[in-house]
Design a protein around this motif. Structure first.
Motif, PDB file in Angstrom:
ATOM      1  N   ARG A  25       0.833  -1.208   0.000  1.00 36.86           N
ATOM      2  CA  ARG A  25       0.000   0.000   0.000  1.00 36.86           C
ATOM      3  C   ARG A  25       0.865   1.254   0.000  1.00 36.86           C
ATOM      4  NH1 ARG A  25      -0.902   2.888   4.084  1.00 36.86           N
ATOM      5  NH2 ARG A  25      -0.612   1.215   5.585  1.00 36.86           N
ATOM      6  N   ARG A  26       1.867   1.289   0.846  1.00 34.02           N
ATOM      7  CA  ARG A  26       2.753   2.460   0.916  1.00 34.02           C
ATOM      8  C   ARG A  26       3.512   2.666  -0.394  1.00 34.02           C
ATOM      9  NH1 ARG A  26       4.814   0.574   6.687  1.00 34.02           N
ATOM     10  NH2 ARG A  26       3.063   1.324   7.937  1.00 34.02           N
ATOM     11  N   ALA A  27       3.947   1.571  -0.995  1.00 35.02           N
ATOM     12  CA  ALA A  27       4.659   1.671  -2.272  1.00 35.02           C
ATOM     13  C   ALA A  27       3.732   2.229  -3.350  1.00 35.02           C
ATOM     14  CB  ALA A  27       5.209   0.302  -2.672  1.00 35.02           C
ATOM     15  N   LYS A  28       2.515   1.717  -3.411  1.00 36.53           N
ATOM     16  CA  LYS A  28       1.569   2.175  -4.432  1.00 36.53           C
ATOM     17  C   LYS A  28       1.211   3.646  -4.240  1.00 36.53           C
ATOM     18  CE  LYS A  28      -1.244   1.977  -7.889  1.00 36.53           C
ATOM     19  NZ  LYS A  28      -0.706   2.085  -9.234  1.00 36.53           N
ATOM     20  N   GLU A  64      -0.772 -10.870  -7.007  1.00 35.33           N
ATOM     21  CA  GLU A  64      -1.353 -10.203  -8.173  1.00 35.33           C
ATOM     22  C   GLU A  64      -2.819  -9.845  -7.972  1.00 35.33           C
ATOM     23  OE1 GLU A  64      -0.465 -12.761 -11.461  1.00 35.33           O
ATOM     24  OE2 GLU A  64      -1.969 -14.251 -10.899  1.00 35.33           O
ATOM     25  N   SER A  65      -3.476 -10.429  -6.987  1.00 31.79           N
ATOM     26  CA  SER A  65      -4.878 -10.116  -6.745  1.00 31.79           C
ATOM     27  C   SER A  65      -5.066  -8.890  -5.840  1.00 31.79           C
ATOM     28  CB  SER A  65      -5.595 -11.323  -6.133  1.00 31.79           C
ATOM     29  OG  SER A  65      -5.164 -11.530  -4.803  1.00 31.79           O
ATOM     30  N   ILE A  66      -3.998  -8.363  -5.307  1.00 33.17           N
ATOM     31  CA  ILE A  66      -4.086  -7.216  -4.403  1.00 33.17           C
ATOM     32  C   ILE A  66      -4.246  -5.936  -5.208  1.00 33.17           C
ATOM     33  CG2 ILE A  66      -2.786  -5.904  -2.664  1.00 33.17           C
ATOM     34  CD1 ILE A  66      -1.578  -8.708  -1.920  1.00 33.17           C
ATOM     35  N   LYS A  67      -5.170  -5.092  -4.785  1.00 36.32           N
ATOM     36  CA  LYS A  67      -5.517  -3.907  -5.576  1.00 36.32           C
ATOM     37  C   LYS A  67      -4.370  -2.917  -5.737  1.00 36.32           C
ATOM     38  CE  LYS A  67      -7.608  -1.076  -1.920  1.00 36.32           C
ATOM     39  NZ  LYS A  67      -8.831  -0.388  -1.518  1.00 36.32           N
ATOM     40  N   TYR A  68      -3.386  -2.946  -4.881  1.00 40.44           N
ATOM     41  CA  TYR A  68      -2.257  -2.019  -4.987  1.00 40.44           C
ATOM     42  C   TYR A  68      -1.232  -2.463  -6.025  1.00 40.44           C
ATOM     43  CZ  TYR A  68      -4.248  -0.784  -0.480  1.00 40.44           C
ATOM     44  OH  TYR A  68      -5.119  -0.440   0.518  1.00 40.44           O
ATOM     45  N   PHE A 122      12.739   3.367   1.799  1.00 35.71           N
ATOM     46  CA  PHE A 122      12.516   2.374   2.843  1.00 35.71           C
ATOM     47  C   PHE A 122      11.262   2.728   3.631  1.00 35.71           C
ATOM     48  CE2 PHE A 122      17.086   2.244   2.056  1.00 35.71           C
ATOM     49  CZ  PHE A 122      17.298   0.881   1.921  1.00 35.71           C
ATOM     50  N   PHE A 123      10.459   1.707   3.924  1.00 37.93           N
ATOM     51  CA  PHE A 123       9.260   1.884   4.731  1.00 37.93           C
ATOM     52  C   PHE A 123       9.444   1.194   6.072  1.00 37.93           C
ATOM     53  CE2 PHE A 123       7.414   1.870   0.353  1.00 37.93           C
ATOM     54  CZ  PHE A 123       7.043   3.198   0.339  1.00 37.93           C
ATOM     55  N   THR A 124       8.831   1.759   7.095  1.00 41.95           N
ATOM     56  CA  THR A 124       8.916   1.193   8.434  1.00 41.95           C
ATOM     57  C   THR A 124       8.367  -0.225   8.439  1.00 41.95           C
ATOM     58  OG1 THR A 124       8.625   3.387   9.369  1.00 41.95           O
ATOM     59  CG2 THR A 124       8.252   1.528  10.847  1.00 41.95           C
ATOM     60  N   TYR A 125       9.148  -1.108   9.010  1.00 40.85           N
ATOM     61  CA  TYR A 125       8.784  -2.516   9.125  1.00 40.85           C
ATOM     62  C   TYR A 125       7.650  -2.654  10.135  1.00 40.85           C
ATOM     63  CZ  TYR A 125       9.806  -7.544   9.303  1.00 40.85           C
ATOM     64  OH  TYR A 125       9.739  -8.905   9.204  1.00 40.85           O
TER      65      TYR A 125
END
Length: 145
Positions: A25-28, A64-68, A122-125
Motif C-alpha cells: 500500500r505504501r509503495a503504491k 497479483e490479486s491485491i488492488k495495490y 525504505f518503509f517502516t517494518y
C-alpha cells in the motif's frame, strides 16, 4: 500526483499478512505503476534458508490479486540482482522494508541506482507481525497436537 512513475518491490510474501499489505500500500501511494516481484521457492530457500509454506504459484496469485499491485512478476536468480531488475523494468524507485536500511549491500545498490536516476525508499517494518512469527506459531500448534 505520484512521486514516481514506476515502482518495484520484491519479496517472498510467504504467509501473507498485514505487514506485507502495508508495504504494498505504501509503495503504491508513491508510484503510478507498482511492479511486485515474488521470489520462486528455490530462491526463497537460498535467501532465507527456509522453504516457504505457501508454494510460489499460490503466492504470486495472492500478490497479483491485491488492488495495490499493477503487475506481479517472477523473481529468479538473475532478476534478484537489482541492476538486472532495473534493466528489465526501468523503475524510478525500489521500495523495501527498513530492516535493510544501512546494510552495506543496499548502500552500494542505492549508489548504482542513483547513478541510473532511480532511488530507494525504505518503509517502516511492521513490528507487530512477521512471517517468522507466523511460522513459529504454526510449528508450535503442530507440536501441541
Amino acid at each position: 500526483m505520484k512521486k514516481y512513475k514506476v515502482g518495484y518491490i520484491a519479496g517472498v510474501f510467504d504467509l501473507f499478512h498485514i505487514g506485507h499489505l502495508n508495504l504494498l500500500r505504501r509503495a503504491k501511494e508513491q508510484c503510478g505503476h507498482l511492479i511486485v516481484g515474488v521470489l520462486v521457492d528455490e530462491l526463497a530457500v537460498a535467501c532465507k534458508n527456509k522453504k516457504p509454506f505457501i508454494p510460489f504459484e499460490e503466492r504470486i496469485q495472492i500478490v497479483e490479486s491485491i488492488k495495490y499491485v499493477d503487475q506481479a512478476v517472477t523473481v529468479v536468480q538473475e532478476t534478484l540482482d537489482k541492476m538486472v531488475a532495473w534493466e528489465k523494468y526501468r523503475f524510478d524507485c525500489l521500495f523495501s522494508g527498513d530492516d535493510w536500511r544501512g546494510h552495506p549491500v543496499w548502500i552500494m545498490e542505492e549508489k548504482k541506482l542513483n547513478a541510473l536516476g532511480a532511488e530507494i525508499m525504505f518503509f517502516t517494518y511492521t513490528k507487530s507481525i512477521s512471517s517468522t512469527q507466523l511460522r513459529q506459531a504454526i510449528n508450535e500448534s503442530k507440536s501441541e497436537v
